[in-house]
Design an enzyme around this catalytic site. Sequence first.
Site, PDB file in Angstrom:
ATOM      1  N   GLY A  15      -0.329 -14.210  20.974  1.00 28.51           N
ATOM      2  CA  GLY A  15       0.823 -15.290  20.876  1.00 28.51           C
ATOM      3  C   GLY A  15       1.741 -14.317  21.799  1.00 28.51           C
ATOM      4  O   GLY A  15       3.695 -14.230  21.278  1.00 28.51           O
ATOM      5  N   SER A  17       3.633 -14.960  24.268  1.00 31.19           N
ATOM      6  CA  SER A  17       4.119 -15.450  25.875  1.00 31.19           C
ATOM      7  C   SER A  17       5.761 -15.655  25.285  1.00 31.19           C
ATOM      8  O   SER A  17       6.174 -15.947  25.931  1.00 31.19           O
ATOM      9  CB  SER A  17       3.786 -17.061  26.070  1.00 31.19           C
ATOM     10  OG  SER A  17       3.665 -17.977  24.622  1.00 31.19           O
ATOM     11  N   SER A  18       6.321 -15.379  24.222  1.00 33.63           N
ATOM     12  CA  SER A  18       7.225 -15.381  23.298  1.00 33.63           C
ATOM     13  C   SER A  18       7.808 -14.584  22.588  1.00 33.63           C
ATOM     14  O   SER A  18       6.855 -14.120  21.625  1.00 33.63           O
ATOM     15  CB  SER A  18       7.405 -17.197  23.472  1.00 33.63           C
ATOM     16  OG  SER A  18       8.311 -16.991  21.985  1.00 33.63           O
ATOM     17  N   GLY A  19       8.453 -13.664  22.402  1.00 35.97           N
ATOM     18  CA  GLY A  19       9.039 -13.514  21.267  1.00 35.97           C
ATOM     19  C   GLY A  19       8.742 -12.267  20.934  1.00 35.97           C
ATOM     20  O   GLY A  19       8.986 -11.520  21.906  1.00 35.97           O
ATOM     21  N   ASP A  56      -6.083 -20.434  22.439  1.00 35.43           N
ATOM     22  CA  ASP A  56      -5.554 -21.457  21.555  1.00 35.43           C
ATOM     23  C   ASP A  56      -5.903 -20.969  20.227  1.00 35.43           C
ATOM     24  O   ASP A  56      -7.779 -20.773  19.622  1.00 35.43           O
ATOM     25  CB  ASP A  56      -5.729 -22.446  21.560  1.00 35.43           C
ATOM     26  CG  ASP A  56      -5.008 -23.349  20.780  1.00 35.43           C
ATOM     27  OD1 ASP A  56      -4.502 -23.009  19.535  1.00 35.43           O
ATOM     28  OD2 ASP A  56      -4.714 -24.490  20.288  1.00 35.43           O
ATOM     29  N   SER A 134       3.112 -11.322   9.432  1.00 34.71           N
ATOM     30  CA  SER A 134       3.294 -12.288   8.293  1.00 34.71           C
ATOM     31  C   SER A 134       4.959 -12.724   7.877  1.00 34.71           C
ATOM     32  O   SER A 134       5.484 -12.788   9.390  1.00 34.71           O
ATOM     33  CB  SER A 134       3.539 -11.358   6.705  1.00 34.71           C
ATOM     34  OG  SER A 134       3.793 -12.211   5.783  1.00 34.71           O
ATOM     35  N   TYR A 148       5.831 -22.969   5.202  1.00 30.97           N
ATOM     36  CA  TYR A 148       5.776 -22.028   5.854  1.00 30.97           C
ATOM     37  C   TYR A 148       5.558 -21.128   4.874  1.00 30.97           C
ATOM     38  O   TYR A 148       3.947 -20.019   5.052  1.00 30.97           O
ATOM     39  CB  TYR A 148       6.499 -22.286   7.414  1.00 30.97           C
ATOM     40  CG  TYR A 148       7.375 -21.061   7.855  1.00 30.97           C
ATOM     41  CD1 TYR A 148       5.882 -20.613   8.503  1.00 30.97           C
ATOM     42  CD2 TYR A 148       7.943 -19.906   7.215  1.00 30.97           C
ATOM     43  CE1 TYR A 148       6.234 -19.087   9.641  1.00 30.97           C
ATOM     44  CE2 TYR A 148       8.374 -18.540   7.934  1.00 30.97           C
ATOM     45  CZ  TYR A 148       7.187 -18.166   9.122  1.00 30.97           C
ATOM     46  OH  TYR A 148       7.303 -17.177   9.886  1.00 30.97           O
ATOM     47  N   ALA A 150       4.331 -20.492   2.371  1.00 26.09           N
ATOM     48  CA  ALA A 150       2.831 -20.643   1.583  1.00 26.09           C
ATOM     49  C   ALA A 150       1.363 -20.245   2.743  1.00 26.09           C
ATOM     50  O   ALA A 150       0.438 -19.908   2.607  1.00 26.09           O
ATOM     51  CB  ALA A 150       2.354 -22.381   1.456  1.00 26.09           C
ATOM     52  N   SER A 151       1.680 -20.408   4.061  1.00 25.25           N
ATOM     53  CA  SER A 151       0.488 -20.039   4.810  1.00 25.25           C
ATOM     54  C   SER A 151       0.986 -18.384   5.147  1.00 25.25           C
ATOM     55  O   SER A 151       0.064 -17.989   5.742  1.00 25.25           O
ATOM     56  CB  SER A 151       1.466 -20.700   6.589  1.00 25.25           C
ATOM     57  OG  SER A 151       2.272 -20.533   6.542  1.00 25.25           O
ATOM     58  N   LYS A 152       2.191 -17.940   4.962  1.00 24.97           N
ATOM     59  CA  LYS A 152       2.316 -16.583   4.873  1.00 24.97           C
ATOM     60  C   LYS A 152       1.743 -15.868   3.751  1.00 24.97           C
ATOM     61  O   LYS A 152       1.085 -14.953   3.746  1.00 24.97           O
ATOM     62  CB  LYS A 152       3.314 -16.432   5.170  1.00 24.97           C
ATOM     63  CG  LYS A 152       4.007 -16.353   6.720  1.00 24.97           C
ATOM     64  CD  LYS A 152       4.020 -16.383   7.902  1.00 24.97           C
ATOM     65  CE  LYS A 152       3.769 -16.075   9.357  1.00 24.97           C
ATOM     66  NZ  LYS A 152       3.697 -15.916   9.935  1.00 24.97           N
ATOM     67  N   THR A 183      14.176 -15.586  18.530  1.00 25.54           N
ATOM     68  CA  THR A 183      13.036 -15.717  19.343  1.00 25.54           C
ATOM     69  C   THR A 183      13.642 -17.201  19.709  1.00 25.54           C
ATOM     70  O   THR A 183      13.511 -18.092  19.260  1.00 25.54           O
ATOM     71  CB  THR A 183      11.968 -15.277  18.539  1.00 25.54           C
ATOM     72  OG1 THR A 183      11.812 -16.110  17.323  1.00 25.54           O
ATOM     73  CG2 THR A 183      11.634 -13.884  17.982  1.00 25.54           C
TER      74      THR A 183
HETATM   75  N1  LIG Z   1      11.563 -15.133  14.591  1.00 27.66           N
HETATM   76  C1  LIG Z   1      11.427 -15.000  13.152  1.00 27.66           C
HETATM   77  O1  LIG Z   1      13.005 -15.368  11.896  1.00 27.66           O
HETATM   78  C2  LIG Z   1      10.599 -14.946  12.514  1.00 27.66           C
HETATM   79  C3  LIG Z   1      10.666 -14.416  11.250  1.00 27.66           C
HETATM   80  C4  LIG Z   1       9.611 -14.068  10.437  1.00 27.66           C
HETATM   81  C5  LIG Z   1       8.245 -13.877  10.982  1.00 27.66           C
HETATM   82  N2  LIG Z   1       7.784 -14.200  11.952  1.00 27.66           N
HETATM   83  C6  LIG Z   1       6.282 -14.730  12.612  1.00 27.66           C
HETATM   84  O2  LIG Z   1       6.405 -13.782  14.047  1.00 27.66           O
HETATM   85  C7  LIG Z   1       5.135 -14.381  14.694  1.00 27.66           C
HETATM   86  C8  LIG Z   1       5.474 -14.532  16.062  1.00 27.66           C
HETATM   87  O3  LIG Z   1       6.802 -15.769  16.559  1.00 27.66           O
HETATM   88  P1  LIG Z   1       7.930 -15.832  16.880  1.00 27.66           P
HETATM   89  O4  LIG Z   1       9.191 -15.601  16.191  1.00 27.66           O
HETATM   90  O5  LIG Z   1       8.398 -14.741  18.056  1.00 27.66           O
HETATM   91  O6  LIG Z   1       8.190 -17.151  17.460  1.00 27.66           O
HETATM   92  P2  LIG Z   1       8.410 -17.442  19.171  1.00 27.66           P
HETATM   93  O7  LIG Z   1       8.644 -16.902  19.556  1.00 27.66           O
HETATM   94  O8  LIG Z   1       8.391 -19.113  18.672  1.00 27.66           O
HETATM   95  O9  LIG Z   1       6.640 -17.307  19.766  1.00 27.66           O
HETATM   96  C9  LIG Z   1       5.660 -17.797  18.933  1.00 27.66           C
HETATM   97  C10 LIG Z   1       4.189 -17.628  19.887  1.00 27.66           C
HETATM   98  O10 LIG Z   1       2.823 -18.224  18.964  1.00 27.66           O
HETATM   99  C11 LIG Z   1       2.295 -18.779  19.868  1.00 27.66           C
HETATM  100  N3  LIG Z   1       1.206 -19.627  19.479  1.00 27.66           N
HETATM  101  C12 LIG Z   1       1.541 -20.806  18.789  1.00 27.66           C
HETATM  102  N4  LIG Z   1       1.358 -21.402  18.640  1.00 27.66           N
HETATM  103  C13 LIG Z   1      -0.462 -20.463  18.906  1.00 27.66           C
HETATM  104  C14 LIG Z   1      -1.059 -21.034  18.719  1.00 27.66           C
HETATM  105  N5  LIG Z   1      -2.121 -22.196  18.262  1.00 27.66           N
HETATM  106  N6  LIG Z   1      -2.459 -20.280  19.400  1.00 27.66           N
HETATM  107  C15 LIG Z   1      -2.195 -19.576  19.834  1.00 27.66           C
HETATM  108  N7  LIG Z   1      -0.960 -19.159  20.445  1.00 27.66           N
HETATM  109  C16 LIG Z   1       0.115 -19.757  19.565  1.00 27.66           C
HETATM  110  C17 LIG Z   1       2.702 -19.435  21.028  1.00 27.66           C
HETATM  111  O11 LIG Z   1       2.773 -19.289  22.251  1.00 27.66           O
HETATM  112  P3  LIG Z   1       2.395 -21.060  22.686  1.00 27.66           P
HETATM  113  O12 LIG Z   1       3.691 -21.767  22.366  1.00 27.66           O
HETATM  114  O13 LIG Z   1       2.096 -20.965  24.181  1.00 27.66           O
HETATM  115  O14 LIG Z   1       0.900 -21.310  22.487  1.00 27.66           O
HETATM  116  C18 LIG Z   1       4.037 -18.231  21.312  1.00 27.66           C
HETATM  117  O15 LIG Z   1       3.670 -17.319  22.565  1.00 27.66           O
HETATM  118  C19 LIG Z   1       5.224 -16.228  14.058  1.00 27.66           C
HETATM  119  O16 LIG Z   1       3.840 -15.565  13.198  1.00 27.66           O
HETATM  120  C20 LIG Z   1       6.101 -16.094  12.697  1.00 27.66           C
HETATM  121  O17 LIG Z   1       5.427 -16.530  11.500  1.00 27.66           O
HETATM  122  C21 LIG Z   1       9.261 -14.881  13.063  1.00 27.66           C
END
Ligand SMILES: NC(=O)c1ccc[n+]([C@@H]2O[C@H](COP(=O)([O-])OP(=O)(O)OC[C@H]3O[C@@H](n4cnc5c(N)ncnc54)[C@H](OP(=O)(O)O)[C@@H]3O)[C@@H](O)[C@H]2O)c1
Length: 275
Positions: A15, A17-19, A56, A134, A148, A150-152, A183
């Site tokens: 993951g 590519s972003s955030g 993926d 997580s 969501y 539940a998955s975590k 993000t």
């Molecule tokens: N932001 C928050 O508030 C927050 C809080 C707690 C936990 N988190 C956790 O932090 C992690 C990162 O999230 P983020 O906040 O950085 O969100 P994000 O900016 O949407 O980034 C999510 C990343 O996961 C990748 N991804 C999604 N589905 C995928 C797949 N099937 N295979 C490979 N890569 C995949 C996306 O890239 P592609 O779409 O290009 O595949 C992207 O790079 C997640 O596990 C999220 O649950 C986030």
Amino acid sequence: MAREAAEGKVVLVTGASSGIGRACADLLARSGFTVHGTSRSAPVDPPAGWTWQEMDVRDGAAVGDGVARIVAAAGRLDAVVNNAGFGIAGAVEDTTVGEALDLFQTNFLGALRVCRAVLPHFRARGTGTIVNVSSLGGRIGLPFQGLYSASKYALEGMTEALRMEVKPFGVKVVLVEPGDTRTGFTAHRQRTALSETNGAYRERFIRALQRIEEDETGGGSPEVVARLILRVLRHPSPRLRYTVGNPVQRLAAVARGVLPGRLFEWGIMRYYGVH
Ligand SMILES: NC(=O)c1ccc[n+]([C@@H]2O[C@H](COP(=O)([O-])OP(=O)(O)OC[C@H]3O[C@@H](n4cnc5c(N)ncnc54)[C@H](OP(=O)(O)O)[C@@H]3O)[C@@H](O)[C@H]2O)c1
């Protein structure tokens, strides 16, 4: 924290590519790690100092090939950050089994696939670190983000067990639990199809989602989470769990363990406007 040298260590960040994943790949690369970042789509800004490849996490063969390519190219793999994930909003009643499975394919089974692909290599070398990203939503069941959470929760349970299983092989397993973070997560969040039409939850769902989105867009920077992950990867014996983010949210995870259940639930329901 005591520190281990990063130089020459090879890390896979899913993951990326972003955030949080992007911030993590950038920071780890700047800090001396050889970073391989993966996702389905390429990062919009080209990676600086690290290598991107498509992977993926829903596809077992792609994960196996991706890990094998990294080991072949770098000659080793020292750590993995299981970060790929997304959110889904909707009442539990409004979530189909298909939507839930789709979410688990990435957030839970994706991490399982990556763990299974890297562990033979880690065990053979007698070293390796797995960081599973997580969420505070993996400590508290969040209303209208039930699947969501539940998955975590599933990721948390697997991680706790895995940590004990692989400890004798010298493999470290860690949970990082971010609170709300700014993000692409908010824009990428899916809504269950029925949440658009089922009037029974509509008003409370909208109120809760508004609160969730405000908290995320006003949340901490992904670099803060990346800095914690860097500290974990440098630590010779990291703990099982690290929370990161807004102090009130981090306190909520603690409060859950000490407050009477009804009082805690009352507070969460008021907070999200779902009482
Ligand atoms: N932001 C928050 O508030 C927050 C809080 C707690 C936990 N988190 C956790 O932090 C992690 C990162 O999230 P983020 O906040 O950085 O969100 P994000 O900016 O949407 O980034 C999510 C990343 O996961 C990748 N991804 C999604 N589905 C995928 C797949 N099937 N295979 C490979 N890569 C995949 C996306 O890239 P592609 O779409 O290009 O595949 C992207 O790079 C997640 O596990 C999220 O649950 C986030």
